[in-house]
Design an enzyme around this catalytic site. Structure first.
Site, PDB file in Angstrom:
ATOM      1  N   ASN A  16       0.869  -1.180   0.000  1.00 48.78           N
ATOM      2  CA  ASN A  16       0.000   0.000   0.000  1.00 48.78           C
ATOM      3  C   ASN A  16       0.899   1.221   0.000  1.00 48.78           C
ATOM      4  O   ASN A  16       1.462   1.590   1.021  1.00 48.78           O
ATOM      5  CB  ASN A  16      -0.895  -0.018   1.256  1.00 48.78           C
ATOM      6  CG  ASN A  16      -1.724   1.253   1.369  1.00 48.78           C
ATOM      7  OD1 ASN A  16      -1.800   2.039   0.424  1.00 48.78           O
ATOM      8  ND2 ASN A  16      -2.342   1.456   2.520  1.00 48.78           N
ATOM      9  N   LYS A  18       0.086   4.248  -0.404  1.00 50.54           N
ATOM     10  CA  LYS A  18      -0.555   5.474   0.104  1.00 50.54           C
ATOM     11  C   LYS A  18      -0.296   6.609  -0.915  1.00 50.54           C
ATOM     12  O   LYS A  18      -0.212   6.336  -2.104  1.00 50.54           O
ATOM     13  CB  LYS A  18      -0.065   5.786   1.516  1.00 50.54           C
ATOM     14  CG  LYS A  18      -0.181   4.544   2.418  1.00 50.54           C
ATOM     15  CD  LYS A  18       0.043   4.805   3.866  1.00 50.54           C
ATOM     16  CE  LYS A  18      -0.109   3.501   4.642  1.00 50.54           C
ATOM     17  NZ  LYS A  18      -0.006   3.644   6.083  1.00 50.54           N
ATOM     18  N   HIS A 102      -9.381   1.508   4.974  1.00 53.61           N
ATOM     19  CA  HIS A 102      -8.104   1.702   5.676  1.00 53.61           C
ATOM     20  C   HIS A 102      -8.321   2.694   6.819  1.00 53.61           C
ATOM     21  O   HIS A 102      -9.123   3.623   6.695  1.00 53.61           O
ATOM     22  CB  HIS A 102      -7.049   2.224   4.688  1.00 53.61           C
ATOM     23  CG  HIS A 102      -5.678   2.204   5.268  1.00 53.61           C
ATOM     24  ND1 HIS A 102      -5.213   3.194   6.106  1.00 53.61           N
ATOM     25  CD2 HIS A 102      -4.675   1.291   5.165  1.00 53.61           C
ATOM     26  CE1 HIS A 102      -3.983   2.891   6.487  1.00 53.61           C
ATOM     27  NE2 HIS A 102      -3.627   1.744   5.922  1.00 53.61           N
ATOM     28  N   GLU A 104      -6.673   5.136   7.755  1.00 51.29           N
ATOM     29  CA  GLU A 104      -6.483   6.546   7.369  1.00 51.29           C
ATOM     30  C   GLU A 104      -7.756   7.095   6.730  1.00 51.29           C
ATOM     31  O   GLU A 104      -8.098   8.262   6.898  1.00 51.29           O
ATOM     32  CB  GLU A 104      -5.268   6.660   6.436  1.00 51.29           C
ATOM     33  CG  GLU A 104      -3.971   6.525   7.235  1.00 51.29           C
ATOM     34  CD  GLU A 104      -2.825   5.857   6.485  1.00 51.29           C
ATOM     35  OE1 GLU A 104      -2.840   5.827   5.249  1.00 51.29           O
ATOM     36  OE2 GLU A 104      -1.910   5.350   7.172  1.00 51.29           O
ATOM     37  N   GLU A 174      -4.977  -4.197  11.010  1.00 52.32           N
ATOM     38  CA  GLU A 174      -3.943  -3.169  11.091  1.00 52.32           C
ATOM     39  C   GLU A 174      -4.150  -2.353  12.367  1.00 52.32           C
ATOM     40  O   GLU A 174      -4.948  -1.407  12.368  1.00 52.32           O
ATOM     41  CB  GLU A 174      -4.018  -2.229   9.882  1.00 52.32           C
ATOM     42  CG  GLU A 174      -3.784  -2.907   8.551  1.00 52.32           C
ATOM     43  CD  GLU A 174      -3.207  -1.941   7.523  1.00 52.32           C
ATOM     44  OE1 GLU A 174      -2.241  -2.316   6.864  1.00 52.32           O
ATOM     45  OE2 GLU A 174      -3.707  -0.800   7.408  1.00 52.32           O
ATOM     46  N   GLY A 180       3.017   2.942  10.607  1.00 55.73           N
ATOM     47  CA  GLY A 180       3.980   4.025  10.364  1.00 55.73           C
ATOM     48  C   GLY A 180       4.748   4.436  11.612  1.00 55.73           C
ATOM     49  O   GLY A 180       5.419   5.462  11.622  1.00 55.73           O
ATOM     50  N   SER A 220       3.843  -1.559  10.335  1.00 61.26           N
ATOM     51  CA  SER A 220       5.297  -1.652  10.480  1.00 61.26           C
ATOM     52  C   SER A 220       5.862  -3.029  10.131  1.00 61.26           C
ATOM     53  O   SER A 220       6.792  -3.518  10.771  1.00 61.26           O
ATOM     54  CB  SER A 220       5.734  -1.223  11.894  1.00 61.26           C
ATOM     55  OG  SER A 220       5.410   0.144  12.100  1.00 61.26           O
TER      56      SER A 220
HETATM   57  P1  13P Z   1       3.308   0.861   7.611  1.00 59.65           P
HETATM   58  O1  13P Z   1       3.780  -0.453   7.050  1.00 59.65           O
HETATM   59  O2  13P Z   1       4.021   2.044   7.071  1.00 59.65           O
HETATM   60  O3  13P Z   1       3.236   0.820   9.118  1.00 59.65           O
HETATM   61  O4  13P Z   1       1.778   1.034   7.109  1.00 59.65           O
HETATM   62  C1  13P Z   1       0.887   0.003   7.284  1.00 59.65           C
HETATM   63  C2  13P Z   1      -0.332   0.309   6.501  1.00 59.65           C
HETATM   64  O5  13P Z   1      -1.074   1.213   6.817  1.00 59.65           O
HETATM   65  C3  13P Z   1      -0.588  -0.525   5.302  1.00 59.65           C
HETATM   66  O6  13P Z   1      -1.879  -0.344   4.829  1.00 59.65           O
END
Ligand code: 13P
Length: 264
Positions: A16, A18, A102, A104, A174, A180, A220
């Site tokens: 992903n 983003k 997601h 976010e 997640e 992140g 992560s």
């Molecule tokens: P990270 O791997 O950067 O922690 O992000 C995870 C994520 O949100 C994947 O959709």
């Protein structure tokens, strides 16, 4: 010791990106990533670039085992929805998967369980496989509400979905506190929630569905922790953010089995 054949589902590992990478950066990544992949993959591998890179990414992965996914979809067929992208448009540029709900999008764009349910339905109507995301905040974890939150999100997302479709959905756990932040859930923490998700599926849809749905872990994921997460009985793959932006690191994650062997 000879390898015991695993009863596990075929792993799925998705990138992903983003809001990262222009088309030219996408091209550099995909060329390098394809060169780093082994000739035969043991997992389904999906790359989810931003919308503006989808058509180019499709042309670059054509004829390979790598599949394309979108990071979001609109739940409607077409019409006056300025700035939105329909599932059929995504299928037309080669997407087979779509990340839905997601955290976010839930936190920054107000997506609710009810909206996520509509998006999942719209994805299935267009033969897109949803990768539906669930997960708790740090505050919810500290208040011992993880399983309650995840159960509400799963039931909300899947409510009314026919069992044939539910069997094909991909879920991603997640934990928001792990996204992140560099703080991965421990394998035990991930396994606990993945097993709880499988039990919710069993309760609602029966054993066959609960045993066929793939549940990915996200938060992560790195080349160094993928193998230990994948060793968990109910972890069927990864949804990778930051570490999927670098072709070598994402290829190492996809190749987690050889990394584990090398480290043994
Ligand atoms: P990270 O791997 O950067 O922690 O992000 C995870 C994520 O949100 C994947 O959709």
């Amino acid at each position: 010791m000879p390898e015991v054949s695993s009863p596990k589902r075929r792993p799925l590992i998705a990138a992903n990106w983003k809001m990262n990478k222009t088309p030219s950066e996408t091209e550099l990544f995909i060329n390098e990533f394809l060169r780093a992949l082994p000739p035969k993959l043991d997992s389904d591998v999906v790359v989810c670039p931003p919308f503006t890179s989808l058509a180019l990414a499709r042309s670059l992965i054509e004829g390979t085992a790598v599949a394309l996914g979108a990071q979001n979809i609109n739940e409607n067929v077409s019409g006056a929805f300025t700035g939105e992208i329909s599932p059929a448009m995504l299928v037309a540029v080669g997407c087979h998967y779509a990340i839905i709900g997601h955290s976010e999008r839930r936190q920054l764009y107000g997506e609710t369980d009810a909206l996520i349910k509509k998006k999942i339905k719209a994805a299935f109507q267009n033969q897109l496989t949803p990768i539906a995301c669930v997960g708790e905040t740090l505050q919810e974890r500290e208040a011992n509400k993880t399983l309650e939150v995840v159960e509400r999100q799963i039931r909300g997302a899947l409510e009314g979905l026919p069992s044939a479709e539910t069997q094909r959905i991909v879920l991603a756990y997640e934990p928001i506190w792990a996204i992140g932040t560099g703080k991965t859930a421990s394998p035990a923490q991930a396994q606990e929630v993945h097993l709880a998700i499988r039990n919710i599926l069993k309760d609602q849809y029966g054993s066959q569905t609960s045993l066929s749905v793939r549940i990915l872990y996200g938060g992560s994921v790195k080349p160094d922790n993928m193998a230990e997460l994948m060793a968990c009985e109910d972890v069927d793959g990864g949804l990778v953010g930051g570490a999927s932006l670098d072709a070598k690191s994402f290829a190492e994650i996809v190749n987690y089995k050889s990394k584990k062997r090398a480290g043994q």
